[in-house]
Design an enzyme around this catalytic site. Structure first.
Site, PDB file in Angstrom:
ATOM      1  N   ASP A  22      52.736  42.390  67.520  1.00 50.12           N
ATOM      2  CA  ASP A  22      51.342  42.785  67.266  1.00 50.12           C
ATOM      3  C   ASP A  22      50.418  41.734  67.869  1.00 50.12           C
ATOM      4  O   ASP A  22      50.551  40.542  67.580  1.00 50.12           O
ATOM      5  CB  ASP A  22      51.115  42.896  65.746  1.00 50.12           C
ATOM      6  N   ASN A  24      46.884  42.041  67.863  1.00 52.81           N
ATOM      7  CA  ASN A  24      45.483  42.006  67.356  1.00 52.81           C
ATOM      8  C   ASN A  24      45.411  41.942  65.830  1.00 52.81           C
ATOM      9  O   ASN A  24      44.383  42.247  65.238  1.00 52.81           O
ATOM     10  CB  ASN A  24      44.709  43.240  67.869  1.00 52.81           C
ATOM     11  N   ASP A  26      46.514  43.729  63.382  1.00 54.92           N
ATOM     12  CA  ASP A  26      46.408  44.880  62.459  1.00 54.92           C
ATOM     13  C   ASP A  26      47.770  45.229  61.858  1.00 54.92           C
ATOM     14  O   ASP A  26      47.907  46.241  61.171  1.00 54.92           O
ATOM     15  CB  ASP A  26      45.797  46.099  63.188  1.00 54.92           C
ATOM     16  N   ASP A  30      51.953  46.475  69.467  1.00 53.71           N
ATOM     17  CA  ASP A  30      51.127  47.169  70.466  1.00 53.71           C
ATOM     18  C   ASP A  30      51.519  46.750  71.889  1.00 53.71           C
ATOM     19  O   ASP A  30      52.351  45.851  72.069  1.00 53.71           O
ATOM     20  CB  ASP A  30      49.639  46.889  70.205  1.00 53.71           C
ATOM     21  N   ASP A  99      59.765  57.507  76.890  1.00 55.84           N
ATOM     22  CA  ASP A  99      60.467  58.437  76.001  1.00 55.84           C
ATOM     23  C   ASP A  99      59.835  59.820  76.175  1.00 55.84           C
ATOM     24  O   ASP A  99      58.628  59.987  75.966  1.00 55.84           O
ATOM     25  CB  ASP A  99      60.305  57.971  74.544  1.00 55.84           C
ATOM     26  N   ASP A 192      64.390  62.944  74.593  1.00 55.72           N
ATOM     27  CA  ASP A 192      64.611  63.135  73.149  1.00 55.72           C
ATOM     28  C   ASP A 192      65.266  64.493  72.849  1.00 55.72           C
ATOM     29  O   ASP A 192      64.783  65.522  73.320  1.00 55.72           O
ATOM     30  CB  ASP A 192      63.231  63.067  72.470  1.00 55.72           C
ATOM     31  N   GLU A 245      69.165  62.104  75.051  1.00 53.68           N
ATOM     32  CA  GLU A 245      69.677  61.924  73.692  1.00 53.68           C
ATOM     33  C   GLU A 245      70.262  63.284  73.320  1.00 53.68           C
ATOM     34  O   GLU A 245      69.519  64.276  73.249  1.00 53.68           O
ATOM     35  CB  GLU A 245      68.579  61.531  72.713  1.00 53.68           C
ATOM     36  N   HIS A 314      66.532  52.916  67.183  1.00 54.42           N
ATOM     37  CA  HIS A 314      65.512  53.003  66.128  1.00 54.42           C
ATOM     38  C   HIS A 314      65.860  54.010  65.044  1.00 54.42           C
ATOM     39  O   HIS A 314      65.137  54.152  64.055  1.00 54.42           O
ATOM     40  CB  HIS A 314      64.172  53.364  66.772  1.00 54.42           C
ATOM     41  N   ASP A 315      66.962  54.760  65.267  1.00 58.05           N
ATOM     42  CA  ASP A 315      67.378  55.755  64.267  1.00 58.05           C
ATOM     43  C   ASP A 315      68.588  55.300  63.455  1.00 58.05           C
ATOM     44  O   ASP A 315      68.973  55.982  62.492  1.00 58.05           O
ATOM     45  CB  ASP A 315      67.803  57.062  64.959  1.00 58.05           C
TER      46      ASP A 315
HETATM   47  O1  TEU Z   1      66.330  61.807  67.117  1.00 60.56           O
HETATM   48  C1  TEU Z   1      67.002  63.037  66.962  1.00 60.56           C
HETATM   49  C2  TEU Z   1      68.128  62.816  66.113  1.00 60.56           C
HETATM   50  O2  TEU Z   1      69.184  63.316  66.322  1.00 60.56           O
HETATM   51  C3  TEU Z   1      67.874  61.858  65.030  1.00 60.56           C
HETATM   52  O3  TEU Z   1      66.816  62.452  64.268  1.00 60.56           O
HETATM   53  C4  TEU Z   1      69.086  61.726  64.211  1.00 60.56           C
HETATM   54  O4  TEU Z   1      69.806  62.933  64.237  1.00 60.56           O
HETATM   55  C5  TEU Z   1      68.632  61.532  62.813  1.00 60.56           C
HETATM   56  O5  TEU Z   1      67.988  60.297  62.793  1.00 60.56           O
HETATM   57  C6  TEU Z   1      69.826  61.614  61.944  1.00 60.56           C
HETATM   58  O6  TEU Z   1      70.828  60.767  62.450  1.00 60.56           O
HETATM   59  C7  TEU Z   1      65.236  61.858  67.990  1.00 60.56           C
HETATM   60  C8  TEU Z   1      64.485  60.538  67.837  1.00 60.56           C
HETATM   61  O7  TEU Z   1      65.342  59.468  68.230  1.00 60.56           O
HETATM   62  C9  TEU Z   1      64.076  60.415  66.389  1.00 60.56           C
HETATM   63  O8  TEU Z   1      63.458  59.148  66.158  1.00 60.56           O
HETATM   64  C10 TEU Z   1      63.109  61.540  66.074  1.00 60.56           C
HETATM   65  O9  TEU Z   1      62.811  61.518  64.684  1.00 60.56           O
HETATM   66  C11 TEU Z   1      63.721  62.910  66.411  1.00 60.56           C
HETATM   67  O10 TEU Z   1      64.385  62.945  67.656  1.00 60.56           O
HETATM   68  C12 TEU Z   1      62.616  63.949  66.501  1.00 60.56           C
HETATM   69  O11 TEU Z   1      61.859  63.699  67.665  1.00 60.56           O
HETATM   70 CA    CA Z   2      48.346  45.725  66.811  1.00 59.39          CA
END
Ligand code: TEU
Ligand code: CA
Length: 536
Positions: A22, A24, A26, A30, A99, A192, A245, A314-315
């Site tokens: 970050d 700034n 908040d 960013d 993405d 995605d 993905e 991130h998932d």
């Molecule tokens: O993820 C799709 C997806 O398969 C994930 O949602 C995963 O199945 C779920 O976390 C359960 O394991 C993509 C993106 O990476 C995710 O961040 C988004 O929430 C999703 O698509 C919808 O765009």
């Molecule tokens: Ca920020």
């Protein structure tokens, strides 16, 4: 356009912008924050940055619900900031992968706002029905939301209406979006949920524990046609690549998407190795069994044309907490996982913070979580009368927020001067970039050595893969060419084990200062990369 194929030699670093840096105060990461850390990424040695969505979004799914593909979420900055990032990255030899979320938009996208009017020309940009079918979604619950007398499809949240890819107008619009970004000099797209975008029919599906209806949209022929068109009409005009993905994809389906002659995607993220520690779905976790994982990795390494190798994103929960040991053997297991992932065949992906062994979050209550998926599952579990303690355990272990805690830059955080949007892990006191960079024995320096080694090593870049040994805890594989053979030996457990096969060679990298293979004992989470003796 001549393709540089840097994606075959590079290392991709995933940034989740909201949590990276970050600038700034908040409390939200960013683009200027990312720009301030480009030298850090350059020094680490990565050369491609996958940027999770920074487009305009109401943040229902933190950017995976896009309301304007060609403008930047003001929380992350401006289009000028984005242009600056692309330019400054290029000067430093870093390329940007954006993405591309084209299965759905946000319900606040102007297309959808228009589409809600039955006689609008945008009506068929989305999928409308008079009555819902029986499909279940990724975030649990119904996949149809009523507006007026009709229902629209949303495989994710109701604020993420699915686009109708049978409509040529949608194809036209998305091609414009892709050209817009490629003309800015980005290096391609992470696509995605790309293998579910084409819905062949809207009929009721066969009942499943999860994703009833998937047979009508998973890996359909129509999707392949869309990908071939996007490749021909857009991507092949640039030096660009794509990584899809692809949920629930098999090795055969993966090859059908990425073999060069298919002219669709360049590689795909599989999920099979990320599902070995669950029953039915990710919320019912089982103990991680390395042997199951090794078998899946070996299968994909031997059967798939080119792999996108990743242990986290991130998932997913943090890799060292899930596949290693974030308590006793934190350093050793994080380094073992790094050597494993970066010596496999294919393109390695490093998720922000993995290079310093960041762990799952230390959330004290479900109220601290910000992920819609976690709250949706909690509500469902409550409805199903799951006791609070069970719900808490189930969700805390699996919540995507485990991966989304702010990047730990130094002992007192260093992510923001304000209040972070999501609780920062208190273990930043001992797990942070500053301390890692100062300590030559750190996980960070292990990644740096590995990345430097891999970049100039023909055998790791293009060699074949061969499994040499696997059992409950030990995984040994080779990467070889006609002239050279490297072997990765990994003890994926805290148990002291003997090296089970006869191996000799020069130690190239180890997480225990090992000089040679005289001592046949493998310590807890010991990882050794050797060059085989008789290799020319
Ligand atoms: O993820 C799709 C997806 O398969 C994930 O949602 C995963 O199945 C779920 O976390 C359960 O394991 C993509 C993106 O990476 C995710 O961040 C988004 O929430 C999703 O698509 C919808 O765009
Ligand atoms: Ca920020």
């Amino acid at each position: 356009m001549k393709q540089s194929e840097i994606w075959k030699k590079g290392i991709v670093y995933q940034i989740y912008p909201r949590s990276f840096k970050d600038s700034n105060g908040d409390g939200i990461g960013d683009i200027q924050g990312i720009i301030s850390k480009l030298d850090y990424l350059k020094e680490l040695g990565v050369n491609i940055i996958w940027l999770s969505p920074v487009y305009c979004s109401p943040n229902d799914d933190h950017g995976y619900d896009i309301s304007d593909y060609m403008d930047i979420n003001p929380e992350y900055g401006t289009m000028e900031d984005m242009n600056e990032l692309i330019e400054k990255a290029k000067v430093k030899g870093l390329r940007i992968l954006m993405d591309l979320v084209i299965n759905h938009t946000s319900d606040e996208h102007p297309w959808f706002i228009e589409s809600k009017k039955p006689d609008s020309p945008y009506r068929d940009y989305y999928i409308w029905k008079d009555q819902p079918n029986n499909w279940s979604g990724f975030f649990s619950g119904s996949t149809w939301e009523k507006v007026g007398d009709s229902y629209y499809l949303h495989l994710f949240s109701k604020k993420q209406p699915d686009l109708n890819w049978k409509n040529p107008k949608v194809m036209e619009e998305i091609q414009k979006v892709m050209h817009f970004w490629l003309q800015k000099g980005i290096y391609g797209f992470r696509c995605d949920v790309i293998n579910i975008i084409y819905k062949t029919s809207l009929k009721n599906g066969k009942k499943h524990i999860a994703l009833t209806g998937k047979e009508h949209y998973h890996s359909q022929e129509g999707c392949h046609e869309i990908l071939r068109t996007l490749r021909k009409e857009v991507l092949d005009q640039y030096d660009a690549f794509t990584v899809g993905e692809t949920v629930l994809v098999t090795t055969k389906q993966a090859n059908d998407l990425i073999l060069p002659e298919r002219k669709e995607l360049n590689m795909v993220f599989a999920f099979e190795h990320m599902e070995v520690d669950q029953i039915n779905n990710k919320w019912f976790k089982t103990k991680f069994k390395p042997n199951k994982w090794m078998k899946v990795i070996s299968l994909w390494q031997q059967e798939v044309y080119w792999n996108a190798n990743y242990l986290g994103n991130h998932d997913q929960p943090r890799s060292v907490s899930r596949f290693g040991d974030d308590k006793v053997y934190h350093q050793e297991s994080a380094k073992m996982l790094a050597t494993l992932n970066l010596t496999l065949k294919g393109t390695p992906y490093v998720f922000e913070g993995e290079e310093i062994g960041m762990t799952d979050g230390d959330f004290k209550s479900i109220d601290e979580l910000m992920d819609i998926e976690s709250h949706r599952i909690n509500a469902l579990a409550k409805k199903l009368m799951f006791p609070k303690k069970i719900r808490y355990k189930m969700i805390m272990k699996t919540s995507r927020d485990n991966a989304r805690t702010p990047m730990q830059w130094h002992r007192n955080g260093g992510f923001t001067s304000g209040k972070p949007w999501l609780k920062m892990n208190e273990n930043t006191k001992v797990i942070n970039v500053e301390d890692n960079m100062k300590n030559p024995e750190s996980i960070y320096h292990h990644y740096r050595k590995l990345i430097a080694l891999r970049k100039n090593n023909e055998t790791l870049l293009n060699g074949s893969f061969k499994p040499l040994y696997m059992n409950k805890n030990i995984f040994i594989f080779s990467r070889y060419t006609k002239h050279d053979t490297l072997i990765t030996i990994s003890n994926m457990s805290s148990k002291i084990k003997k090296i089970p096969i006869d191996l000799s060679g020069e130690v190239m990298l180890s997480n225990y200062h090992r000089e040679n293979l005289d001592d046949k004992t493998l310590k807890a989470y010991e990882s050794i990369l050797i060059r085989k003796e008789d290799a020319q």
